[in-house]
Design an enzyme around this catalytic site. Structure first.
Site, PDB file in Angstrom:
ATOM      1  N   HIS A  45      34.968  37.446  45.266  1.00  0.00           N
ATOM      2  CA  HIS A  45      35.397  38.744  44.752  1.00  0.00           C
ATOM      3  C   HIS A  45      36.917  38.859  44.797  1.00  0.00           C
ATOM      4  CE1 HIS A  45      35.690  43.327  45.236  1.00  0.00           C
ATOM      5  NE2 HIS A  45      35.239  43.118  44.010  1.00  0.00           N
TER       6      HIS A  45
ATOM      7  N   HIS B 107      43.807  44.897  40.032  1.00  0.00           N
ATOM      8  CA  HIS B 107      42.664  45.810  40.028  1.00  0.00           C
ATOM      9  C   HIS B 107      43.032  47.255  39.722  1.00  0.00           C
ATOM     10  CE1 HIS B 107      39.799  48.650  41.865  1.00  0.00           C
ATOM     11  NE2 HIS B 107      38.875  47.798  41.448  1.00  0.00           N
TER      12      HIS B 107
END
Length: 240
Positions: free
Chosen positions: A8, A50
């Site tokens: 991740h 992100h």
């Protein structure tokens, strides 16, 4: 299909998320695949980051989409995580290609909704992954379904991912994946644990799963026992 461990944002328990250091650590740590976040700089360059804003990672204010690549490259994307990562910058997709070419299985793009992609932007993205030799590894996932439609129209052979975060959206999202073809469901792991029958139901209709984000061994084992084969994790790299 064997179990697929997906790092991740790279190996983000060991290195600052979405950096070249995290991607390298994921590969060296034994991850089969990598998940990362993609958006555009103000001047239209695909960069890996992100958040919509820069504060959390770089300690500076402002929105990513309002900064040029030159401005973004002046920021420190590693110091927040540890002194040894002070030199890490926000990587471009181009800069990450060398790492991504070494990935064994898949690259899961989470294309953020923070910016608008023109048709030209989408075409350039597809050209970039094609020329970078990673097209067959790509799974393009986004909450923006208009973007996914743009990708599919531009590149019929690329795999898409449809997000599932609520049990009540299962049938709707499954239908979209079926209609798109060559697509998977990217699901919050709690939804699968609460609805284990979803796994085989979707597979019988040609749609597989990747689940996120699993960092507790007991959840990991429960998912494996249910037959989930693709697991996104921050920390359980190298598990088999």
């Amino acid at each position: 299909m064997n179990l697929e461990i997906v790092a991740h944002r790279g190996f983000s328990a060991m290195a600052p998320e979405n950096t070249l250091a995290a991607f390298t650590a994921a590969i060296e740590g034994g991850a089969n695949s990598i998940e990362f976040d993609l958006q555009l700089s103000a001047d239209g360059v695909p960069i890996i980051f992100h958040d919509e804003t820069l504060d959390r990672i770089t300690g500076t204010s402002g929105k990513v989409r309002e900064k040029s690549l030159e401005e973004l490259k002046q920021l420190n994307a590693g110091a927040w995580f540890g002194e040894q990562f002070v030199g890490e910058t926000i990587p471009t997709l181009t800069e990450a290609l060398n790492c991504f070419q070494r990935v064994e299985k898949f690259l899961y793009f989470d294309v953020k909704p923070h910016c608008q992609w023109s048709q030209t932007d989408v075409e350039k993205l597809i050209q970039q992954v094609r020329e970078g030799g990673i097209l067959e590894k790509c799974v393009i996932t986004a909450f923006n379904e208009e973007f996914l439609q743009q990708v599919r129209s531009c590149c019929p052979e690329i795999k898409l991912g449809y997000f599932l975060t609520e049990t009540t959206d299962y049938q709707q999202q499954l239908n979209k994946a079926i209609k798109a073809g060559n697509a998977i469901l990217s699901c919050l792991f709690d939804v699968v644990l609460e609805n284990p029958h979803f796994v085989e139901d979707s597979r019988t209709q040609g749609v597989d799963w990747v689940v996120w984000t699993v960092d507790r061994p007991e959840h990991f084992q429960e998912l494996v026992d249910l037959g989930v084969k693709r697991i996104i994790t921050n920390s359980l790299i190298g598990w088999t």
